[in-house]
Design an enzyme around this catalytic site. Structure first.
Site, PDB file in Angstrom:
ATOM      1  N   CYS A 104      32.077  29.606  40.033  1.00 51.67           N
ATOM      2  CA  CYS A 104      33.247  30.419  39.710  1.00 51.67           C
ATOM      3  C   CYS A 104      34.173  30.684  40.892  1.00 51.67           C
ATOM      4  CB  CYS A 104      32.779  31.732  39.089  1.00 51.67           C
ATOM      5  SG  CYS A 104      31.629  31.469  37.708  1.00 51.67           S
ATOM      6  N   HIS A 254      38.583  35.377  38.495  1.00 51.55           N
ATOM      7  CA  HIS A 254      37.683  34.581  37.668  1.00 51.55           C
ATOM      8  C   HIS A 254      37.429  35.297  36.352  1.00 51.55           C
ATOM      9  CE1 HIS A 254      34.292  32.598  36.000  1.00 51.55           C
ATOM     10  NE2 HIS A 254      33.457  33.571  36.290  1.00 51.55           N
ATOM     11  N   ASN A 284      33.967  32.082  29.334  1.00 54.64           N
ATOM     12  CA  ASN A 284      33.873  31.914  30.781  1.00 54.64           C
ATOM     13  C   ASN A 284      33.752  30.419  31.065  1.00 54.64           C
ATOM     14  OD1 ASN A 284      32.915  31.615  33.435  1.00 54.64           O
ATOM     15  ND2 ASN A 284      31.652  33.445  33.359  1.00 54.64           N
TER      16      ASN A 284
END
Length: 329
Positions: A104, A254, A284
């Site tokens: 990430c 993120h 995500n």
């Protein structure tokens, strides 16, 4: 002065859509995710994202000097997947290429590498690709992670420009490997090869089922790490760039989940209007979450807006940077 800037961003999502239930959606802000086909891999998604960028006409394939590929879902242990992608895209053989394994935080790290290549005179046009298929690492019976992660890829063109003003950077970084065990796939590498033993599934106290070949995440520890380290990293960025929160026009962090993002936003006193949340329909997407959010929010941004990017997660690894927005066609 030889400076680098973000010239274009494109992204690609696989076609399969998986929905979360309403209760889960309210908690984490993710209603659905995109999942790769069984025979569709991260490299395939990355190639599609790159083709969208080339089809836009912003750059020709023969103009790419360097390919950087961020993934935690490589095709093989060796060779580097970037070499395979170079051939599939028909990039010149004079083009440099390498993979790097970050999650990430990877997009911000990749931007810093591209900046170094361009501003050192080693390249004029760098193609930064991000792509992950975490769905292939997740046990579908493990609700602690299955509802979070979606597959995606992005292509970003970082280019050379002659001007007196820095457009990309500065950067700050952070690493704390003591947190490695809190977001990990324990088996499958050379240290613990896959065997019948570590393929056996077990059930945790919350009813989540996984084996040591599957992705494991300690959500509370990841949350605590993020709330501790990210504000400190931003303070370091302010000191390095001589800025304050008020100087920034937009913030793209993120896209972990809405619960975590809202905690960070409130802790840092960022207005809703300046803060990106782009995960409801994709989840995500790991290293691709920041560039997807940037592309989707581009209609909100004006030439020379000052943007803050912050990536954080597996490793533990984190990074932040400032950059000035250039109009993306």
């Amino acid at each position: 002065m030889n400076v680098s800037y973000i010239k274009a961003i494109e992204y690609y999502l696989p076609e399969i859509i998986v929905s979360n239930d309403e209760r889960t959606m309210k908690k984490i802000g993710i209603s659905e995710r995109r999942i790769a086909e069984v025979d569709e891999f991260a490299s395939d998604l990355a190639v599609m994202a790159a083709k969208k960028l080339f089809d836009s006409g912003v750059v020709e394939r023969q103009e790419i000097d360097f390919l950087i590929y961020c993934t935690q879902s490589p095709d093989y242990i060796l060779p580097s997947t970037s070499c395979i992608i170079q051939a599939r895209l028909g990039l010149p053989i004079s083009c440099g290429a390498f993979d790097f394994n970050l999650g990430c935080s990877g997009y911000v790290y990749g931007l810093s590498i591209a900046k170094g290549l361009i501003e050192s005179g080693s390249a004029r046009n760098v193609l930064l690709l991000t792509s992950d298929t975490y769905s292939k690492h997740v046990n579908p019976k493990d609700r602690s992670v299955e509802v979070l992660f979606g597959d995606a890829a992005t292509a970003t063109l970082i280019s050379h420009h002659e001007e007196d003003e820095i457009r990309l950077g500065p950067f700050v970084f952070g690493t704390d490997g003591k947190g490695a065990e809190n977001l990990i796939i324990p088996a499958g590498g050379l240290k613990e090869p896959i065997s019948n033993l570590n393929k056996e599934e077990t059930e945790d106290t919350f009813g989540n089922i996984r084996s040591r070949c599957d992705l494991y995440m300690n959500g509370p520890e990841i949350f605590n790490f993020t709330l501790k380290e990210i504000p400190e990293a931003i303070q370091r960025l302010h000191a390095k760039s001589d800025t304050s929160m008020e100087d920034y026009d937009y913030f793209v962090f993120h896209q972990a989940n809405q619960f975590m993002l809202e905690h960070l936003r409130k802790k840092l006193h960022i207005n809703n209007e300046k803060f990106s949340i782009q995960l409801k329909d994709i989840g995500n997407t790991v290293s691709s979450s920041i560039p997807i959010a940037l592309k989707r929010d581009s209609h909100k941004l004006q030439q020379n807006d000052l943007i803050m990017l912050v990536g954080f997660g597996v490793g533990y690894s984190w990074a932040a940077c400032s950059f000035k927005w250039s109009i993306i066609k």
